[in-house]
Design a protein around this motif. Structure first.
Motif, PDB file in Angstrom:
ATOM      1  N   CYS A  31      -4.162  -2.677  -7.808  1.00 41.28           N
ATOM      2  CA  CYS A  31      -4.768  -1.348  -7.785  1.00 41.28           C
ATOM      3  C   CYS A  31      -3.673  -0.318  -8.039  1.00 41.28           C
ATOM      4  O   CYS A  31      -2.692  -0.250  -7.304  1.00 41.28           O
ATOM      5  CB  CYS A  31      -5.420  -1.156  -6.418  1.00 41.28           C
ATOM      6  N   TRP A  70      -1.668  -0.646  -4.671  1.00 47.63           N
ATOM      7  CA  TRP A  70      -2.225  -1.405  -3.542  1.00 47.63           C
ATOM      8  C   TRP A  70      -2.559  -2.838  -3.923  1.00 47.63           C
ATOM      9  O   TRP A  70      -3.109  -3.100  -4.981  1.00 47.63           O
ATOM     10  CB  TRP A  70      -3.494  -0.697  -3.044  1.00 47.63           C
ATOM     11  N   ASP A  72       0.878  -1.173   0.000  1.00 44.90           N
ATOM     12  CA  ASP A  72       0.000   0.000   0.000  1.00 44.90           C
ATOM     13  C   ASP A  72       0.914   1.221   0.000  1.00 44.90           C
ATOM     14  O   ASP A  72       1.309   1.715   1.049  1.00 44.90           O
ATOM     15  CB  ASP A  72      -0.906  -0.034   1.246  1.00 44.90           C
ATOM     16  N   ARG A 129      -4.921  -9.484   4.894  1.00 44.40           N
ATOM     17  CA  ARG A 129      -5.787  -8.297   4.863  1.00 44.40           C
ATOM     18  C   ARG A 129      -7.043  -8.546   4.021  1.00 44.40           C
ATOM     19  O   ARG A 129      -8.112  -8.035   4.337  1.00 44.40           O
ATOM     20  CB  ARG A 129      -4.986  -7.102   4.351  1.00 44.40           C
ATOM     21  N   VAL A 156      -1.284   5.704  -6.166  1.00 40.09           N
ATOM     22  CA  VAL A 156      -1.260   4.719  -5.080  1.00 40.09           C
ATOM     23  C   VAL A 156      -1.209   3.328  -5.718  1.00 40.09           C
ATOM     24  O   VAL A 156      -1.904   3.066  -6.698  1.00 40.09           O
ATOM     25  CB  VAL A 156      -2.533   4.839  -4.204  1.00 40.09           C
ATOM     26  N   GLU A 195      -3.910   3.636  -8.609  1.00 41.06           N
ATOM     27  CA  GLU A 195      -4.908   4.707  -8.686  1.00 41.06           C
ATOM     28  C   GLU A 195      -4.284   6.093  -8.594  1.00 41.06           C
ATOM     29  O   GLU A 195      -3.557   6.400  -7.669  1.00 41.06           O
ATOM     30  CB  GLU A 195      -6.001   4.528  -7.624  1.00 41.06           C
TER      31      GLU A 195
HETATM   32  O1  LIG Z   1     -11.738  -0.227   1.997  1.00 38.57           O
HETATM   33  P1  LIG Z   1     -11.728   0.832   0.952  1.00 38.57           P
HETATM   34  O2  LIG Z   1     -12.052   2.193   1.468  1.00 38.57           O
HETATM   35  O3  LIG Z   1     -12.450   0.447  -0.281  1.00 38.57           O
HETATM   36  O4  LIG Z   1     -10.200   0.975   0.525  1.00 38.57           O
HETATM   37  C1  LIG Z   1      -9.517  -0.122   0.078  1.00 38.57           C
HETATM   38  C2  LIG Z   1      -8.067   0.261  -0.160  1.00 38.57           C
HETATM   39  O5  LIG Z   1      -8.023   1.199  -1.195  1.00 38.57           O
HETATM   40  C3  LIG Z   1      -6.720   1.551  -1.601  1.00 38.57           C
HETATM   41  O6  LIG Z   1      -6.843   2.498  -2.577  1.00 38.57           O
HETATM   42  C4  LIG Z   1      -5.951   2.129  -0.455  1.00 38.57           C
HETATM   43  O7  LIG Z   1      -4.643   2.409  -0.878  1.00 38.57           O
HETATM   44  C5  LIG Z   1      -5.939   1.163   0.702  1.00 38.57           C
HETATM   45  O8  LIG Z   1      -5.307   1.765   1.822  1.00 38.57           O
HETATM   46  C6  LIG Z   1      -7.357   0.790   1.065  1.00 38.57           C
HETATM   47  O9  LIG Z   1      -7.343  -0.195   2.086  1.00 38.57           O
END
Ligand SMILES: O=P(O)(O)OC[C@H]1O[C@@H](O)[C@H](O)[C@@H](O)[C@@H]1O
Length: 125
Positions: A81, A58, A24, A64, A56, A83
């Motif tokens: 991901c 991820w 992340d 997790r 970002v 983004e």
């Molecule tokens: O649980 P959400 O708000 O959909 O986010 C999921 C993930 O989305 C990603 O974009 C973030 O970098 C993470 O930190 C986050 O856990």
């Protein structure tokens, strides 16, 4: 499968990111055009961003994934991901102000990894 290998390529940098655990990360001042090369599936996605300086990257990986309600336990094996974001300098609007940001994601028909595609052609034009 216990690891994923993707390569993120921009005009300036080639960054091989191998996913073996949760990632992340925020990349500040990321390039406007990024190629995401999936070595395993031999396919390439091109992401273009505008108005969003950062990016970002991820992947929640196994532990997790199990804590995220709307995310399947095994889905981390099939996703990445990347983004566009404005993290370092958040965008704040006053009433009536307008802001535009753009994200374009395209699937490239052949893979740079397979040698059929010139990365310069992917990232220019
Ligand atoms: O649980 P959400 O708000 O959909 O986010 C999921 C993930 O989305 C990603 O974009 C973030 O970098 C993470 O930190 C986050 O856990």
């Amino acid at each position: 499968m216990d690891r994923q290998s993707f390569c993120l390529v921009s005009k300036k940098k080639k960054k091989n990111i191998v996913f073996e655990s949760e990632v992340d990360k925020i990349y500040l001042d990321a390039p406007p055009k990024i190629a995401i090369i999936d070595h395993e599936k031999k396919r390439t996605f091109v992401l273009r961003k505008d108005g969003l300086p950062d990016a970002v990257v991820w992947n929640p990986w196994d532990k997790r994934s199990k804590t995220i309600q709307d995310f399947g336990d095994e889905e981390y094996k099939q996703m990445l991901c990347v983004e566009p974001a404005a993290v370092e300098k958040p965008i704040t609007l006053k009433p009536g102000e307008e802001w535009k940001g753009r994200l374009e994601l395209s699937a490239v028909p052949s893979s740079y990894y397979s040698g059929q595609l010139d990365p310069d052609k992917v990232l220019h034009g």
